[in-house]
Design a protein around this motif. Structure first.
Motif, mmCIF file in Angstrom:
data_model
loop_
_atom_site.group_PDB
_atom_site.id
_atom_site.type_symbol
_atom_site.label_atom_id
_atom_site.label_comp_id
_atom_site.label_asym_id
_atom_site.label_seq_id
_atom_site.Cartn_x
_atom_site.Cartn_y
_atom_site.Cartn_z
ATOM 1 N N ARG A 95 0.814 -1.217 0.000
ATOM 2 C CA ARG A 95 0.000 0.000 0.000
ATOM 3 C C ARG A 95 0.846 1.264 0.000
ATOM 4 N N GLY A 96 2.083 1.125 -0.466
ATOM 5 C CA GLY A 96 2.920 2.298 -0.689
ATOM 6 C C GLY A 96 3.757 2.761 0.488
ATOM 7 N N PHE A 97 3.801 2.005 1.557
ATOM 8 C CA PHE A 97 4.679 2.354 2.679
ATOM 9 C C PHE A 97 6.109 1.988 2.322
ATOM 10 N N SER A 98 7.055 2.801 2.754
ATOM 11 C CA SER A 98 8.464 2.492 2.538
ATOM 12 C C SER A 98 9.213 2.625 3.855
ATOM 13 N N GLU A 99 10.344 1.957 3.921
ATOM 14 C CA GLU A 99 11.108 1.953 5.161
ATOM 15 C C GLU A 99 11.691 3.340 5.428
ATOM 16 N N ALA A 100 11.473 3.794 6.660
ATOM 17 C CA ALA A 100 11.986 5.095 7.080
ATOM 18 C C ALA A 100 13.053 4.961 8.154
ATOM 19 N N GLY A 101 13.234 3.757 8.680
ATOM 20 C CA GLY A 101 14.252 3.568 9.698
ATOM 21 C C GLY A 101 14.093 2.256 10.440
ATOM 22 N N ARG A 102 15.107 1.976 11.233
ATOM 23 C CA ARG A 102 15.127 0.750 12.030
ATOM 24 C C ARG A 102 15.623 1.111 13.421
ATOM 25 N N LEU A 103 14.936 0.574 14.411
ATOM 26 C CA LEU A 103 15.344 0.734 15.805
ATOM 27 C C LEU A 103 15.779 -0.638 16.308
ATOM 28 N N ARG A 104 17.027 -0.741 16.693
ATOM 29 C CA ARG A 104 17.597 -2.050 17.033
ATOM 30 C C ARG A 104 17.445 -2.372 18.522
ATOM 31 N N ALA A 105 16.997 -3.596 18.773
ATOM 32 C CA ALA A 105 16.894 -4.149 20.129
ATOM 33 C C ALA A 105 16.157 -3.219 21.093
ATOM 34 N N VAL A 106 15.035 -2.657 20.643
ATOM 35 C CA VAL A 106 14.277 -1.723 21.474
ATOM 36 C C VAL A 106 13.175 -2.402 22.290
ATOM 37 N N GLY A 107 12.857 -3.643 21.973
ATOM 38 C CA GLY A 107 11.835 -4.369 22.719
ATOM 39 C C GLY A 107 12.374 -5.690 23.213
ATOM 40 N N PHE A 108 11.908 -6.080 24.397
ATOM 41 C CA PHE A 108 12.292 -7.383 24.949
ATOM 42 C C PHE A 108 11.018 -8.118 25.319
ATOM 43 N N LYS A 109 10.754 -9.203 24.606
ATOM 44 C CA LYS A 109 9.537 -9.973 24.833
ATOM 45 C C LYS A 109 9.818 -11.429 24.481
ATOM 46 N N HIS A 110 9.205 -12.323 25.203
ATOM 47 C CA HIS A 110 9.391 -13.766 24.995
ATOM 48 C C HIS A 110 10.875 -14.133 24.991
ATOM 49 N N ASP A 111 11.601 -13.533 25.939
ATOM 50 C CA ASP A 111 13.016 -13.854 26.177
ATOM 51 C C ASP A 111 13.941 -13.515 25.011
ATOM 52 N N ARG A 112 13.601 -12.477 24.248
ATOM 53 C CA ARG A 112 14.513 -12.062 23.190
ATOM 54 C C ARG A 112 14.378 -10.571 22.913
ATOM 55 N N TRP A 113 15.477 -10.008 22.420
ATOM 56 C CA TRP A 113 15.505 -8.613 22.016
ATOM 57 C C TRP A 113 14.985 -8.505 20.598
ATOM 58 N N LEU A 114 14.193 -7.460 20.356
ATOM 59 C CA LEU A 114 13.525 -7.316 19.068
ATOM 60 C C LEU A 114 13.762 -5.934 18.472
ATOM 61 N N ASP A 115 13.972 -5.913 17.169
ATOM 62 C CA ASP A 115 14.076 -4.670 16.415
ATOM 63 C C ASP A 115 12.691 -4.273 15.919
ATOM 64 N N THR A 116 12.520 -2.989 15.654
ATOM 65 C CA THR A 116 11.336 -2.545 14.937
ATOM 66 C C THR A 116 11.777 -1.809 13.683
ATOM 67 N N VAL A 117 10.920 -1.910 12.673
ATOM 68 C CA VAL A 117 11.124 -1.206 11.426
ATOM 69 C C VAL A 117 10.027 -0.149 11.340
ATOM 70 N N LEU A 118 10.431 1.060 10.994
ATOM 71 C CA LEU A 118 9.480 2.143 10.800
ATOM 72 C C LEU A 118 9.179 2.247 9.319
ATOM 73 N N LEU A 119 7.904 2.102 8.967
ATOM 74 C CA LEU A 119 7.465 2.287 7.590
ATOM 75 C C LEU A 119 6.589 3.528 7.539
ATOM 76 N N GLN A 120 6.653 4.244 6.442
ATOM 77 C CA GLN A 120 5.956 5.523 6.347
ATOM 78 C C GLN A 120 5.267 5.648 4.994
ATOM 79 N N ARG A 121 4.090 6.242 5.009
ATOM 80 C CA ARG A 121 3.364 6.537 3.764
ATOM 81 C C ARG A 121 2.854 7.957 3.820
ATOM 82 N N SER A 122 3.125 8.696 2.776
ATOM 83 C CA SER A 122 2.638 10.067 2.672
ATOM 84 C C SER A 122 1.254 10.048 2.021
ATOM 85 N N LEU A 123 0.349 10.826 2.576
ATOM 86 C CA LEU A 123 -1.005 10.938 2.010
ATOM 87 C C LEU A 123 -1.222 12.254 1.288
ATOM 88 N N GLY A 124 -0.236 13.145 1.397
ATOM 89 C CA GLY A 124 -0.442 14.449 0.767
ATOM 90 C C GLY A 124 0.821 15.060 0.258
#
Length: 161
Positions: free
Chosen positions: A132-161
C-alpha cells in the motif's frame, strides 16, 4: 467494514489478547482490559481519527485504528496505524481492506503521514504495508524485549499528501 462501536470492544480485546500473549506483533506484555479499550476508542474518536471493525458473517474478524504519532502539536498531521486480524480470519484480505479504509479516512481527516511500527519478524505486516505504498523510514535495534529475546522494529511511512 464499519466504525467501531462499544459493543465490538470485547471481541477486539480477545483478538488483541491473542497477539499480546502469543506473538511479538505488539510489545504490550499484559492485554488491556475493557476499560482501557473504551478509553482508546474515545481517544481515537476525540482526535478525529478512524477506529474500524471488520466483520465476517456478523462476527468481528479484525479491527484497525490510527492514533496520534506523538503528542506535540507539530506532529498533529502524523498518525500511527494498528491493524489486527482474528487468527481464524487471517489470509482472507481483511487486514488489507482495513488498512485501505484507514488510509482513506486519514486522508479525509487531513492527515499527511502514516507511520507503521513493525517488529522486524513481522513479515506479513510489513508486506501488507509495502503493498500500500509504505516504505522503510528507519530501524530501531533491540528496542523491545519480549518472549526472552531482544527485538528490532522497522518504521514504515506513507505520505497521504
Amino acid at each position: 467494514m464499519r466504525p467501531t462501536q462499544p459493543v465490538d470492544l470485547d471481541a477486539i480485546g480477545l483478538i488483541y489478547r491473542h497477539y499480546v500473549e502469543n506473538s511479538v506483533a505488539t510489545f504490550e506484555l499484559v492485554a488491556p482490559d475493557r476499560g482501557e479499550w473504551e478509553h482508546r476508542l474515545q481517544a481515537v474518536r476525540a482526535a478525529g481519527l478512524p477506529f474500524l471493525t471488520a466483520t465476517v458473517d456478523g462476527e468481528v474478524a479484525g479491527y484497525g485504528y490510527c492514533a496520534p504519532w506523538k503528542t506535540r502539536p507539530a506532529y498533529r498531521h502524523t498518525v500511527e496505524d494498528s491493524v489486527y486480524v482474528a487468527p481464524h480470519a487471517r489470509g482472507r484480505g481483511i487486514g488489507g481492506r482495513l488498512l485501505d479504509e484507514l488510509l482513506i479516512c486519514c486522508a479525509q481527516a487531513g492527515i499527511r503521514q502514516v507511520i507503521a511500527v513493525i517488529v522486524d519478524d513481522g513479515a506479513d505486516s510489513a508486506a501488507l504495508h509495502r503493498k500500500r505504498g509504505f516504505s522503510e523510514a528507519g530501524r530501531l535495534r533491540a528496542v523491545g524485549f519480549k518472549h526472552d529475546r531482544w527485538l528490532d522494529t522497522v518504521l514504515l511511512q506513507r505520505s497521504l499528501g
